[in-house]
Design an enzyme around this catalytic site. Structure first.
Site, short mmCIF file in Angstrom:
data_model
loop_
_atom_site.label_atom_id
_atom_site.label_comp_id
_atom_site.label_asym_id
_atom_site.label_seq_id
_atom_site.Cartn_x
_atom_site.Cartn_y
_atom_site.Cartn_z
N HIS A 77 0.80 -1.22 0.00
CA HIS A 77 0.00 0.00 0.00
C HIS A 77 0.84 1.27 0.00
O HIS A 77 0.31 2.35 0.25
CB HIS A 77 -0.94 0.02 1.21
CG HIS A 77 -1.97 -1.06 1.17
ND1 HIS A 77 -2.77 -1.35 2.25
CD2 HIS A 77 -2.34 -1.92 0.19
CE1 HIS A 77 -3.58 -2.35 1.94
NE2 HIS A 77 -3.34 -2.72 0.69
N GLY A 78 2.13 1.17 -0.20
CA GLY A 78 2.96 2.37 -0.27
C GLY A 78 3.37 2.88 1.11
O GLY A 78 3.34 2.15 2.10
#
Length: 158
Positions: A77-78
């Site tokens: 998800h970064g």
């Protein structure tokens, strides 16, 4: 490798250095943040590769002077600031620096997430610089209504 939850949690800590790490979990594994930082000061995460099913690095409430540099993320998800404001009396977040990082095949790039109607707190002095994104679905997200009925603002890099 393949934890049941976060790989590394840095909580209530000062002056922490995490470098040359390689953290791995399947892309579809929930809640497998690579490094989850909370209520900590002077934390540096550098020269690492983080391949998880959730946030690569997350800086949540009470984080001050956190530097994330030369980190490669993906999948997952970064890099996230938050989620913030879920609970009353959360501490402010300030001095978050993300530089010279690469995100590959992630759902999100850089994300700031807060709960709607949360008690007052501040997130300030954040710097995002020299971030390379390859095949990132949502490069920049500022979500001020994080949670089950999320409706954040997504900024495109096109």
């Amino acid at each position: 490798m393949n934890p049941m939850g976060f790989h590394i949690g840095i909580v209530l800590s000062d002056n922490v250095r995490a470098k040359n790490l390689h953290l791995i979990a399947p892309a579809d594994s929930p809640n497998t943040d690579g490094i989850h930082i909370s209520q900590s000061n002077l934390v540096k995460v550098t020269r690492s590769t983080i391949e998880t099913g959730d946030d690569c690095v997350a800086a949540i409430q009470g984080c001050t002077e956190v530097a994330i540099k030369k980190v490669t993320c993906g999948p997952g998800h970064g890099i996230s600031v938050g989620s913030l404001g879920k609970y009353p009396d959360e501490k402010d977040v300030r001095g978050i620096t993300v530089k010279n990082c690469t995100l590959k095949n992630t759902d999100n790039g850089i994300r700031i997430k807060t709960y709607a109607g949360s008690p007052p707190s501040q997130a300030s002095r954040m710097v995002f610089e020299d971030i390379v994104m390859e095949d990132v679905k949502h490069p920049i997200i500022i979500d001020q209504h994080y949670g089950p009925k999320s409706g954040g603002v997504m900024l495109s890099s096109s």
